[in-house]
Structure formats: C-alpha cells, structure tokens
Write a protein that holds these residues in place. Sequence first.
Motif: not given
Length: 281
Positions: A134-162
């Motif tokens: 259960a701890q491993m599943v929770r850790a995997a979910a946290g890492l997955a959400y972190l990278t997803s949020l970073v990806g969304l943020t990068i794309f939003a910045i690209m829309i604004r900057v470029r």
Amino acid sequence: MISQLPGACIRALLMVAMVLTPSLLLPDVNSQVSDAFVLIALFAAVFVIVEYVSIYPGLIEFRSAPPFNRVRFLTLFTTLTLIALACSSKHEPSLLARLILAVGVLLGHSMDFPLSPIRLLIWILPEGTTLGQAQMVRAAAGLAYLTSLVGLTIFAIMIRVRGWPSPTGSFNVWINLPTFDPTAGGDVVKRLKRDGAVNILLGLILPYLTPPLAVYIANSYGVSMLESDLMTVWVMALWAFLPTSLFLRGIAMRRLALMISQKRRRLVSERGVPDPAFLPA
C-alpha cells in the motif's frame, strides 16, 4: 518523406527506450515478460515511424505543433522512470532509489485526503495487501501526480511564452487534428470549445473511474497489479497519464478556439466583415 525519416527514427528510438526502461530498471522481471515488452516496443517504433514519415494525417494529433507531443512523451517517460526507480528500492536500495521513494511517499500522503483519487485507489486495494504494498502504491501515485502537474505547467508556460501553436496564428487543422472535421457543421470555435471542455471534464473524472474499472477487469481475469513491480509501474503511470493527456488535449483545443476567435476579430476590424462566424478557421 525522405527528409522526415531521420526525425521519425529518433522518435522511434526514444519510444523504444521509454517502453523498455521499466523492465531494465526492475531486477525481478522474467524473460517472457521482457520479450513481450520488446515486441511492444518494436510495434510502437514502427507505428511512430509510419506516422512521422508520412506527410498525410494519421492517428497522432498535433504532430506538427510542438511541444504538445513532446510534453506528453516526457511526462510518461519521467513517470515510468521515477516509479520504476522507487519500486527497485526494494531490491537494490541505492541512494537515488530511496530518495525517490521517500519523495513519493511524502507526496502520496499529502494528496491522500478524503474524496481524493489516491484515497479511492488505496481503498479499493484487494484484501491481503500488505502495508509495504500500500505504501508503494501511494508513493507511485504521488510521483505520477507530480510529473503530471509539472507537464501541465510546462505546457501552460509554452502557450503563454511561445504563443503555441503558432505565434503567427497559422495552424493546419488537417494535419494536426485528423479526427476533427471543421466542415461537419456548426461554428468551429464553438465545437473546439465544447470538445475542449469535454476533454477537461473527462480528465477530472477519469482518475475516479479507472480504479474500479481496473479492479473489475483484474477480478474477471484473476490478475492483480500487485503481482509484479512492472505491472504496478505501468498501471500507476497510465492511471495518471491518461487524465493528463486529456487535460492537455482540452487545453490545446480551447487555445485553438481562442486563436481562431482572435484571428476573426482581427479580420473583422481590417475588412469590415459583418459576421465573423462564417470566416474560415
């Protein structure tokens, strides 16, 4: 077509690397599973080459509108790598693997609140799940959400900057949106806004729908994602990536609608067209 072949081959090699990386990082993968993933990687490579060599539209959207697909690829690749490294800490507890696992556990606990997708995911784990699993599943979910949020943020910045997809306002709908028919009826801007809103809504709902569906399929076939670390890596990565991909598509389509609206208003002011809804996209 020939000039596009080197770029297509590089993309195919990157796709092979993404598919095989979790198998290479995890030590307990048997040979049959490894052979299956090699075959999947080859199919993915052939698909990417065929898509990017062709000058005609295929199945991949926004093919000529970087960095949309690059953000999606890097998000999934990073998610798979981080979760695989976290899972490998059980067998080869290197400093990097333990650090990633600790970050994942911290993120998972911070996002594990009532009515959250992670709480639902932990709640539907099968009976007999150990605390470590259960701890491993929770850790995997946290890492997955972190990278997803970073990806969304990068794309939003690209829309604004470029000014994505094009600072000049040009966009080839036929190549980049092969499944979208601008002549199907109705105003293109309204349809793009509607489709974008639907994609964003599905991105919000999908994290709550996929766990029960996965449990139903697993019970039907007598399998579990906890049987192997490799299955855990892929299930958790796709659980977070599919909603992220829908979010990105929804944001992109609403951005296109805004770009077309601005272009129409500019043409109205320059040419004095009475009804901009009948102007081309």
